[in-house]
Design an enzyme around this catalytic site. Sequence first.
Site: not given
Ligand code: NAP
Ligand code: F7E
Length: 328
Positions: A56, A129, A12-13, A127, A151, A78, A186
């Site tokens: 990778d 998390e 996504q990012d 994160s 995670y 990322l 997303r």
């Molecule tokens: P995302 O959509 O899940 O994207 C993850 C990326 O990591 C994808 O491009 C994936 O590639 C790549 N990846 C997975 N395994 C890999 C490997 N072995 N080697 C190289 N690349 C690999 O995540 P995002 O939402 O864009 O988030 C970007 C980063 O910010 C992540 O590190 C996530 O944990 C962190 N983060 C996200 C959030 C949020 O709310 N979105 C908040 C805090 C932190 P493929 O497409 O090939 O699977």
């Molecule tokens: O869950 C609740 C679930 O999977 C949010 C990642 O980007 O943000 C993300 O992690 C909440 C949780 O995100 C469903 O239990 C209820 O409380 O959308 P999520 P996440 O776990 O907060 C952080 C900051 C990251 O770093 C991570 O990479 O929603 N929930 N019902 C559900 N969640 C999902 N997925 N599906 C459900 O059906």
Amino acid sequence: MPTALITGITGQDGPYLAEFLLSKGYDVHGVVRGQNNPKRDLVRELLPDVRLHTGDLTDMSSLIRALRDSDPDEVYNLGAVSFVAYSWENAHITTDVTAKGVLTMLEAVRLHTGDDLGHIRFYQASSSEMFGKVQETPQHERTLLWPRSPYGVSKVFGHYMTINYRESYGMHASSGILFNHESPRRGPEFVTRKVSRAVARIKLGLQDELVLGNLDAHRDWGFAGDYVEAMWLMLQQDQGDDYVIATGETHSIRELVDVAFRRVGLDDWDRFVRQDPAFMRPAEVDHLVGDASKAREILGWKPRVGFAELVHMMVDSDLAEQQRLLGR
Ligand code: NAP
Ligand code: F7E
């Protein structure tokens, strides 16, 4: 022209960051994994100006090659296994990529730059998390970390390793502690997109119900397009540092569902929503809300898109996509 290398370019990012950097005149490179990753073509189509390298996070030599071939000024790490629920099912893979992958990337940068470590500025995608079972509210950069999933534990490792490279080697390394950020891009496994997509499909008569887990968890949700700017701002500072990036507002999953259904005029949404223990987590992160005052003061960063606007944007986008798929 500055050069940036992004891991996670297919997520996504990654594309939002790439678009942002291209608009600033950067030469942008991305790392794509796998021998036949279907997302490679999607990224090529969306971002024709980004140069892609095969690599990778579990394979250091591939990262060193990507660094050699791109010769970046800035590295944005990322890439991660990022779905919290999945991290219990595949804790080792999560640890290999999301935890050890950070060390592998840091070490690749160190080997690539040799004595000139200051040459590359490094961003780590940490994160909220990591706060897990929160020890204070709102959460800020010095809040005690208490991760609740493989995670979260992996992200804590990457966070401290980034700080350690800064302190041990004087590397310009920053850790962005980003709270949840969402967008129409997303992945559909995350709750915001699961909801927006289901609402669109229910509205169009393509789906009968939306099955969710815990409706009472609270998240601090922002817009991904706003958050990538904060990543860049961190690397423009004289020193690397750690910053919380958040909106400071928190909402429950129930509120998310309410705003999403109301967007399409389905105010009595109870009849469409069912809870299933299958979507409950072994350990939940109940309540996240971030204090981003350090980012506001030092980086001059603040979010632009609010909660309701974000949910509306996602529902509208999914409605348009579902209508397009229907040929309407
Ligand atoms: P995302 O959509 O899940 O994207 C993850 C990326 O990591 C994808 O491009 C994936 O590639 C790549 N990846 C997975 N395994 C890999 C490997 N072995 N080697 C190289 N690349 C690999 O995540 P995002 O939402 O864009 O988030 C970007 C980063 O910010 C992540 O590190 C996530 O944990 C962190 N983060 C996200 C959030 C949020 O709310 N979105 C908040 C805090 C932190 P493929 O497409 O090939 O699977
Ligand atoms: O869950 C609740 C679930 O999977 C949010 C990642 O980007 O943000 C993300 O992690 C909440 C949780 O995100 C469903 O239990 C209820 O409380 O959308 P999520 P996440 O776990 O907060 C952080 C900051 C990251 O770093 C991570 O990479 O929603 N929930 N019902 C559900 N969640 C999902 N997925 N599906 C459900 O059906």
